[in-house]
Enzyme design. Structure first.
Site, PDB file in Angstrom:
ATOM      1  N   LEU A  67      -3.847  24.225 -67.495  1.00 22.27           N
ATOM      2  CA  LEU A  67      -4.707  23.059 -67.673  1.00 22.27           C
ATOM      3  C   LEU A  67      -4.349  21.888 -66.750  1.00 22.27           C
ATOM      4  O   LEU A  67      -5.237  21.233 -66.214  1.00 22.27           O
ATOM      5  CB  LEU A  67      -4.677  22.583 -69.124  1.00 22.27           C
ATOM      6  CG  LEU A  67      -5.481  23.443 -70.101  1.00 22.27           C
ATOM      7  CD1 LEU A  67      -5.198  23.030 -71.538  1.00 22.27           C
ATOM      8  CD2 LEU A  67      -6.974  23.339 -69.816  1.00 22.27           C
ATOM      9  N   HIS A  68      -3.059  21.591 -66.593  1.00 20.59           N
ATOM     10  CA  HIS A  68      -2.629  20.471 -65.743  1.00 20.59           C
ATOM     11  C   HIS A  68      -3.508  19.246 -66.004  1.00 20.59           C
ATOM     12  O   HIS A  68      -4.055  18.628 -65.091  1.00 20.59           O
ATOM     13  CB  HIS A  68      -2.678  20.887 -64.272  1.00 20.59           C
ATOM     14  CG  HIS A  68      -1.790  22.058 -63.958  1.00 20.59           C
ATOM     15  ND1 HIS A  68      -0.414  21.969 -63.981  1.00 20.59           N
ATOM     16  CD2 HIS A  68      -2.087  23.350 -63.662  1.00 20.59           C
ATOM     17  CE1 HIS A  68       0.108  23.151 -63.681  1.00 20.59           C
ATOM     18  NE2 HIS A  68      -0.883  23.998 -63.494  1.00 20.59           N
ATOM     19  N   SER A  69      -3.623  18.900 -67.272  1.00 27.01           N
ATOM     20  CA  SER A  69      -4.601  17.907 -67.708  1.00 27.01           C
ATOM     21  C   SER A  69      -4.220  16.478 -67.371  1.00 27.01           C
ATOM     22  O   SER A  69      -5.077  15.585 -67.380  1.00 27.01           O
ATOM     23  CB  SER A  69      -4.797  18.022 -69.224  1.00 27.01           C
ATOM     24  OG  SER A  69      -3.562  17.835 -69.896  1.00 27.01           O
ATOM     25  N   GLU A  98       1.152  26.276 -68.705  1.00 29.66           N
ATOM     26  CA  GLU A  98       2.320  25.671 -68.054  1.00 29.66           C
ATOM     27  C   GLU A  98       3.217  24.927 -69.029  1.00 29.66           C
ATOM     28  O   GLU A  98       4.381  24.645 -68.723  1.00 29.66           O
ATOM     29  CB  GLU A  98       1.884  24.740 -66.919  1.00 29.66           C
ATOM     30  CG  GLU A  98       1.246  23.430 -67.341  1.00 29.66           C
ATOM     31  CD  GLU A  98      -0.254  23.528 -67.554  1.00 29.66           C
ATOM     32  OE1 GLU A  98      -0.910  22.474 -67.645  1.00 29.66           O
ATOM     33  OE2 GLU A  98      -0.787  24.662 -67.646  1.00 29.66           O
TER      34      GLU A  98
END
Length: 377
Positions: A95-97, A118
Site C-alpha cells: 500500500l505505501h499509503s 510491507e
C-alpha cells in the site's frame, strides 16, 4: 471466503501474488477463488492454469470485485481502480499509503480493511512480505542499473565485471538492510570493490563475518561516504530517508562532484529523500534521466522486471497470511496473528497506520485500539 486476485494495471507491472498451486490449496480448504483474466500472464502463469486449479476466471475487475470478499494484488490501487471496491471488503497488497492521500481517502470512505504487505511485522521485527522483494530489488538494482554504463544505452562504456589486470569497478551501497546486502553481494560477485555504509553498528557487526572479502563495511558516524561516492561507478541507495527531507545522504552538491557517467540507483525511490536529485519516479520503459552528468534510476517496481521469479518468491510468503485471513476472517485473524494486525492501514473507516497519519496530518488510531473499538470482546 471468496478471494479475488486482481490483475495489475500499473505500467510494466507483471507480478501476481497468488499462483495456481495456491488456488488449488485454497479450494481444498473450502474457499472460492476468482482471478481476473491475465493476472498472471506476464509472470508466466496463464488463465488456463488457474482454471485447471479450480479458479473462476473473469474478464474484468468489476466482475471480480462483485463476487469477492477479500481482494489480493501486488501494488497499491491507483485512482482508476478506486471505483471497483465495495464497502466492507478486505484488501491485501502493498500500500505505501503514507505518500498517497487519495488512496487513504478511498480506504476510509469505503470502510475497507486494508492490510499492507510491507507493514506485516513478526514479533522479532522482521517484515516477511517485504523481504522477498527487498532481496530481488537489491540484486536487480545492480544488474539493471549497470546497463546504463554500456555504450548502446548511452553510457560511458564501462563494465562492472572485473577484468584481470585492470582496476576493479567501485560500487557504493547506502544501507545494509536486506536490499543493501543483496546489492553488495551481487556487485562483489562481479568483482567490484564494494563500500557499504550503514548507521547501525549492530547490523555491521552481524554481517561482517559473512560479507564477501571485497565488501568493505563503514559506519557513517565514523567514515564520511562522500569521498567514496565521488569515485564510484555506481551508487545504490537502499537507506530509507523520508520524502522531501531537509537532509540527504547525497545532496545536489555531492552529485555535481560525482564521476560523469556514473549511475545512481535508488531502490527506495523516496522523492528527495536519501538522494536530493531523485525528484521523480520512473518506469522500466523509461527508467533513467541525467542530472549533472550522473544517470539516475528510480523505478518503483524493480522486481517487476523478473516477474516470474518475483511472483514465486512473493507467493511463498503471502500464502500463509492469506490463509489466516480467509480461514478466520476479520476480526479473528487479527486476534490469532499479531503480525497481520501490525500491517493494518485502515479498518472500519479508521486510519490505523501511524506513518500515514503523521505524514498527512490526519488523526489515526493504533490498530489494536481500532480492533477493540470495532469488535469489543
Amino acid at each position: 471466503m471468496h478471494i479475488g486476485v486482481l490483475k495489475e494495471v500499473k505500467p510494466d507491472e507483471y507480478r501476481v501474488p497468488v499462483l495456481p498451486g495456491n488456488v488449488r490449496e485454497l479450494l481444498q480448504t473450502g474457499h472460492e477463488v476468482t482471478v481476473e483474466s491475465g493476472a498472471g500472464a506476464g509472470a508466466g502463469f496463464l488463465d488456463e492454469a488457474y482454471r485447471e486449479a479450480g479458479a473462476h476466471v473473469v474478464s474484468t475487475a468489476w466482475e471480480l470485485s462483485e463476487a469477492a470478499d477479500l481482494l489480493v494484488k501486488v501494488k497499491e490501487p491507483v485512482e482508476d481502480e478506486f471505483a471497483i471496491f465495495r464497502p466492507g471488503q478486505i484488501l491485501f497488497c502493498y500500500l505505501h499509503s503514507e505518500t498517497r492521500p487519495k488512496l487513504v481517502d478511498m480506504l476510509l470512505e469505503r470502510r475497507l480493511t486494508a492490510v499492507a504487505f510491507e507493514n506485516v511485522r513478526e514479533s522479532d521485527g522482521s517484515a516477511p512480505l517485504l523481504r522477498p522483494m527487498s532481496v530481488i530489488a537489491g540484486q536487480q538494482a545492480v544488474l539493471q542499473g549497470m546497463q546504463f554504463l554500456w555504450n548502446h544505452r548511452g553510457g560511458v562504456g564501462k563494465s562492472l565485471v572485473v577484468y584481470p589486470g585492470l582496476e576493479a569497478p567501485v560500487v557504493v551501497v547506502l544501507g545494509a538492510g536486506v536490499a543493501g546486502r543483496e546489492a553488495a553481494r551481487v556487485a562483489a560477485a562481479l568483482g567490484c570493490r564494494v563500500h557499504v555504509f550503514e548507521i547501525n553498528q549492530h547490523t555491521i557487526n552481524a554481517w561482517a563475518p559473512m560479507a564477501p572479502p571485497n565488501v568493505h563495511l563503514h559506519n557513517v558516524h565514523g567514515v564520511d561516504p562522500a569521498p567514496y561516492v565521488i569515485t564510484a561507478d555506481m551508487v545504490v541507495n537502499t537507506a530509507t530517508v523520508p520524502p522531501h527531507s531537509h537532509r540527504h545522504l547525497i545532496d545536489r552538491h555531492l552529485v555535481r562532484r560525482m564521476k560523469k557517467g556514473s549511475v545512481i540507483v535508488d531502490v527506495t525511490a523516496n522523492l528527495q529523500g536519501a538522494v536530493e536529485t531523485i525528484d521523480r519516479y520512473t518506469t522500466h520503459s523509461d527508467p533513467v534521466w541525467e542530472v549533472d552528468g550522473v544517470i539516475h534510476f528510480a523505478v518503483t517496481n524493480i522486481p517487476g522486471a523478473v516477474a516470474h521469479t518475483a511472483s514465486q518468491a512473493l507467493a511463498l510468503e503471502v500464502y500463509p497470511y492469506l490463509r489466516l485471513l480467509a480461514d478466520h476472517g476479520i476480526p479473528e485473524a487479527f486476534h490469532r496473528c499479531g503480525a497481520l494486525l501490525e500491517g493494518v492501514t485502515a479498518m472500519g473507516g479508521c486510519l490505523t497506520w501511524r506513518e500515514a497519519g503523521v505524514f498527512q496530518g490526519r488523526s489515526w488510531m493504533p490498530p489494536e485500539k481500532a480492533l477493540e473499538s470495532l469488535w469489543p470482546v
